[in-house]
Design a protein around this motif. Structure first.
Motif, short mmCIF file in Angstrom:
data_model
loop_
_atom_site.label_atom_id
_atom_site.label_comp_id
_atom_site.label_asym_id
_atom_site.label_seq_id
_atom_site.Cartn_x
_atom_site.Cartn_y
_atom_site.Cartn_z
N GLY A 109 50.42 20.59 -36.71
CA GLY A 109 48.98 20.78 -36.77
C GLY A 109 48.34 19.92 -37.85
N GLY A 110 47.07 20.20 -38.18
CA GLY A 110 46.37 19.43 -39.21
C GLY A 110 45.15 18.73 -38.65
N THR A 111 44.66 17.74 -39.41
CA THR A 111 43.43 17.04 -39.00
C THR A 111 43.66 16.05 -37.86
N GLU A 112 44.90 15.58 -37.70
CA GLU A 112 45.17 14.56 -36.68
C GLU A 112 45.69 15.15 -35.38
N THR A 113 46.45 16.25 -35.47
CA THR A 113 47.05 16.83 -34.27
C THR A 113 46.90 18.34 -34.28
N ALA A 114 46.86 18.90 -33.07
CA ALA A 114 46.80 20.35 -32.93
C ALA A 114 48.22 20.92 -32.85
N ILE A 115 48.37 22.19 -33.16
CA ILE A 115 49.65 22.86 -32.98
C ILE A 115 49.85 23.10 -31.48
N ALA A 116 51.02 22.74 -31.00
CA ALA A 116 51.33 22.94 -29.58
C ALA A 116 51.93 24.32 -29.39
N THR A 117 51.17 25.21 -28.81
CA THR A 117 51.65 26.56 -28.54
C THR A 117 52.69 26.52 -27.41
N ASP A 118 53.39 27.63 -27.20
CA ASP A 118 54.36 27.69 -26.11
C ASP A 118 53.67 27.43 -24.77
N GLU A 119 52.46 27.94 -24.62
CA GLU A 119 51.72 27.75 -23.38
C GLU A 119 51.37 26.28 -23.17
N LEU A 153 52.98 23.71 -24.45
CA LEU A 153 54.22 22.99 -24.18
C LEU A 153 54.62 23.15 -22.71
N LYS A 154 54.45 24.33 -22.17
CA LYS A 154 54.77 24.55 -20.75
C LYS A 154 53.90 23.66 -19.88
N GLU A 155 52.61 23.57 -20.21
CA GLU A 155 51.70 22.73 -19.44
C GLU A 155 52.13 21.27 -19.51
N MET A 156 52.53 20.84 -20.70
CA MET A 156 52.93 19.45 -20.88
C MET A 156 54.22 19.15 -20.12
N GLY A 202 60.77 16.44 -23.61
CA GLY A 202 61.39 17.10 -24.75
C GLY A 202 60.45 17.29 -25.93
N ILE A 203 61.01 17.85 -27.00
CA ILE A 203 60.25 18.15 -28.20
C ILE A 203 61.02 17.70 -29.45
N GLU A 204 60.27 17.42 -30.50
CA GLU A 204 60.88 17.09 -31.79
C GLU A 204 61.17 18.43 -32.49
N GLY A 205 62.29 19.02 -32.13
CA GLY A 205 62.63 20.35 -32.62
C GLY A 205 63.03 20.37 -34.07
N PHE A 206 63.65 19.30 -34.54
CA PHE A 206 64.08 19.19 -35.93
C PHE A 206 63.21 18.14 -36.61
N TYR A 207 62.32 18.62 -37.47
CA TYR A 207 61.31 17.76 -38.09
C TYR A 207 61.17 18.14 -39.56
N VAL A 228 61.80 7.75 -22.43
CA VAL A 228 61.99 9.19 -22.52
C VAL A 228 60.85 9.72 -23.38
N SER A 229 60.16 10.78 -22.93
CA SER A 229 58.99 11.28 -23.63
C SER A 229 59.28 12.55 -24.42
N ILE A 230 58.87 12.55 -25.69
CA ILE A 230 59.11 13.67 -26.60
C ILE A 230 57.81 13.99 -27.34
N LEU A 231 57.46 15.27 -27.44
CA LEU A 231 56.28 15.64 -28.22
C LEU A 231 56.63 15.68 -29.70
N ALA A 232 55.91 14.91 -30.51
CA ALA A 232 56.18 14.87 -31.95
C ALA A 232 55.70 16.14 -32.63
N HIS A 233 56.40 16.53 -33.69
CA HIS A 233 56.06 17.66 -34.58
C HIS A 233 55.15 18.70 -33.91
N PRO A 234 55.68 19.43 -32.95
CA PRO A 234 54.85 20.36 -32.17
C PRO A 234 54.14 21.43 -32.99
#
Length: 282
Positions: free
Chosen positions: A196-206, A208-211, A218-223, A187-193
């Motif tokens: 952001g920071g030096t390692e990962t970008a912030i996943a915008t709503d757009e 997330l829709k593409e993904m 799914g998404i890691e909604g509670f982080y 099952v695939s989940i996007l971590a800490h959407p």
């Protein structure tokens, strides 16, 4: 608005932790004990680019009366930006998955070699970091610097290593990682959407829709690193798009311990993974 304080469970879940197999300082047993102390009934470890501790944790969790979900965190790239993908409930013996992870670790090793040479040229004493694979060059080299140079704090060593880090970003194409995950039964989940920071970008709503259109489930909604506003927005987005929602502390060590999230927050995900949320909240 979701008020997290009202979600108190006697036995909770934490689906995002790390061990010494990647960049955590918890041994497998230490993590199980720390989770047990927090009254966590269902646990997953998501070490970076490796499942090395999965089998050990499965055994230890069983001995401690805890349910364990195999997990892994993979650096992925989408439209030239890096994100972290969490895979859950896969077959650890999947050849395609293990091949993908080995590819990433080898590329990280090459990155570590470049950084090692740069540090030596700068005159730093450096204890040899062994192994033909790597899961986190920054973490591994910072620890090596501290061991060889006791006057340095870990943060100072980290900053030194960051100064010689090459621009190369090691990440698998998102589509490839999702497909490999599907083949492994994950099952695939996007971590800490929203981290952001030096390692990962912030996943915008757009984004997330593409993904999701590409197969993200799914998404890691509670982080632990999300603000209340970010948590509320992600929860609303999850409901709107009918996404699976995960809960994770991203615990690496004593400074950030596992969190006992109420299983009702990620009921759909737990049920898809074959675990009843109501049983956890007893």
């Amino acid at each position: 608005m979701i008020v997290l304080e009202k979600f108190k469970a006697k036995s909770g879940v934490d689906l995002h932790t790390h061990t010494t197999a990647s960049d955590g300082t918890w041994s497998a047993l230490e993590l199980i004990k720390a989770a047990s102390a927090q009254k966590i009934q269902t646990l997953s470890v998501c070490d970076h680019e490796t499942t090395a501790n999965v089998k050990t944790l499965q055994l230890l969790a069983r001995r401690h009366g805890m349910q364990f979900i195999p997990g892994v965190e993979i650096a992925v790239q989408h439209k030239n930006k890096n994100y972290h993908l969490l895979l859950y409930g896969f077959n650890p013996e999947s050849v395609k998955l293990q091949t993908l992870l080995k590819e990433s670790r080898h590329k990280l090793f090459e990155k570590r070699q470049i950084m090692t040479l740069s540090l030596l040229k700068k005159g730093y004493s450096l204890e040899e970091v062994t192994g033909i694979h790597s899961t986190s060059p920054l973490y591994e080299l910072a620890n090596a610097l501290v061991k060889q140079n006791p006057a340095l704090t870990f943060r100072q060593a980290w900053d030194i290593c960051r100064s010689v880090e090459p621009a190369m970003k090691v990440a698998q194409p998102l589509e490839k990682a999702l497909e490999v995950g599907r083949c492994a039964g994950a099952v695939s989940i996007l971590a800490h959407p929203r981290r952001g920071g030096t390692e990962t970008a912030i996943a915008t709503d757009e984004v997330l829709k593409e993904m999701v259109d590409l197969g993200l489930e799914g998404i890691e909604g509670f982080y632990s690193g999300h603000t209340q506003v970010e948590t509320d927005r992600l929860s609303q987005l999850g409901r709107k798009r009918k996404l699976l929602v995960s809960c994770g502390s991203d615990s690496h060590d004593e400074r950030k311990k596992p969190i006992s999230w109420n299983p009702e927050l990620c009921r759909d995900l737990l049920e898809k993974l074959g675990i009843g949320a109501s049983a956890n909240a007893a």
